[in-house]
Design a protein around this motif. Structure first.
Motif, short mmCIF file in Angstrom:
data_model
loop_
_atom_site.label_atom_id
_atom_site.label_comp_id
_atom_site.label_asym_id
_atom_site.label_seq_id
_atom_site.Cartn_x
_atom_site.Cartn_y
_atom_site.Cartn_z
N SER A 1 -4.41 3.35 -2.50
CA SER A 1 -4.05 2.82 -3.82
C SER A 1 -3.37 1.46 -3.64
O SER A 1 -3.04 1.06 -2.53
CB SER A 1 -3.10 3.78 -4.54
N ARG A 2 -3.15 0.79 -4.75
CA ARG A 2 -2.48 -0.52 -4.72
C ARG A 2 -1.09 -0.43 -4.09
O ARG A 2 -0.59 -1.39 -3.53
CB ARG A 2 -2.35 -1.08 -6.13
N ALA A 3 -0.47 0.73 -4.17
CA ALA A 3 0.87 0.92 -3.60
C ALA A 3 0.85 0.78 -2.08
O ALA A 3 1.90 0.55 -1.47
CB ALA A 3 1.41 2.29 -3.99
N ASP A 4 -0.31 0.87 -1.45
CA ASP A 4 -0.43 0.73 0.00
C ASP A 4 -0.43 -0.72 0.44
O ASP A 4 -0.37 -1.00 1.64
CB ASP A 4 -1.71 1.41 0.50
N LEU A 5 -0.53 -1.65 -0.49
CA LEU A 5 -0.63 -3.07 -0.17
C LEU A 5 0.66 -3.81 -0.48
O LEU A 5 1.39 -3.44 -1.40
CB LEU A 5 -1.78 -3.70 -0.97
N VAL A 6 0.91 -4.85 0.27
CA VAL A 6 2.02 -5.75 -0.02
C VAL A 6 1.41 -7.00 -0.65
O VAL A 6 0.71 -7.76 0.02
CB VAL A 6 2.80 -6.13 1.26
N ILE A 7 1.63 -7.17 -1.94
CA ILE A 7 1.06 -8.29 -2.67
C ILE A 7 2.21 -9.19 -3.11
O ILE A 7 3.04 -8.77 -3.92
CB ILE A 7 0.24 -7.82 -3.89
N PRO A 8 2.27 -10.42 -2.57
CA PRO A 8 3.38 -11.32 -2.92
C PRO A 8 3.39 -11.62 -4.42
O PRO A 8 2.34 -11.69 -5.06
CB PRO A 8 3.08 -12.59 -2.13
N PRO A 9 4.59 -11.82 -4.99
CA PRO A 9 4.69 -12.17 -6.42
C PRO A 9 3.91 -13.44 -6.71
O PRO A 9 3.95 -14.40 -5.95
CB PRO A 9 6.18 -12.39 -6.64
N GLY A 10 3.18 -13.43 -7.81
CA GLY A 10 2.40 -14.60 -8.22
C GLY A 10 1.07 -14.75 -7.51
O GLY A 10 0.33 -15.70 -7.77
N PHE A 11 0.74 -13.82 -6.62
CA PHE A 11 -0.51 -13.93 -5.85
C PHE A 11 -1.70 -13.40 -6.62
O PHE A 11 -2.81 -13.82 -6.41
CB PHE A 11 -0.37 -13.18 -4.53
N GLU A 12 -1.47 -12.48 -7.54
CA GLU A 12 -2.57 -11.87 -8.27
C GLU A 12 -3.02 -12.77 -9.42
O GLU A 12 -2.22 -13.47 -10.03
CB GLU A 12 -2.15 -10.52 -8.84
N LEU A 13 -4.28 -12.69 -9.72
CA LEU A 13 -4.88 -13.42 -10.83
C LEU A 13 -5.56 -12.42 -11.72
O LEU A 13 -6.38 -11.62 -11.26
CB LEU A 13 -5.89 -14.45 -10.32
N THR A 14 -5.24 -12.41 -12.97
CA THR A 14 -5.86 -11.52 -13.93
C THR A 14 -6.95 -12.30 -14.67
O THR A 14 -6.65 -13.31 -15.30
CB THR A 14 -4.84 -10.97 -14.94
N LEU A 15 -8.16 -11.85 -14.55
CA LEU A 15 -9.27 -12.51 -15.21
C LEU A 15 -9.16 -12.34 -16.72
O LEU A 15 -8.92 -11.25 -17.21
CB LEU A 15 -10.60 -11.99 -14.71
#
Length: 82
Positions: A63-77
């Motif tokens: 799941s997404r909880a398994d990943l470390v995603i830095p703040p501001g790194f995601e882009l919502t289409l």
């Protein structure tokens, strides 16, 4: 996708399928069918290592909880972030 860990990341983000790119062609050029089988075995082993390293027994548990995603790194289409 070049490594099993890349496949694990894609699945954790919600992918239902992934493409492995040219990796199988490198195996085919190097050693024919046996080379392709070797590439697939390496990819599978990397995926298994990534899943087990995260403490899971199946890719279905990722799941997404398994990943470390830095703040501001995601882009919502389609999300008007202007």
């Amino acid at each position: 996708m070049r490594r099993g860990g890349d496949v694990a990341k894609a699945l954790a983000l919600g992918a239902r399928a992934v493409l492995i790119g040219r990796a199988y062609l490198w195996g085919l050029a190097a050693n024919g069918q046996a080379g392709v089988e070797n590439v697939l075995d390496i990819m599978r082993g990397g995926l298994d290592s990534a899943v087990l390293g995260l403490g899971h027994t199946s890719v279905h548990e990722l799941s997404r909880a398994d990943l470390v995603i830095p703040p501001g790194f995601e882009l919502t289409l389609g999300g008007g972030d202007d």
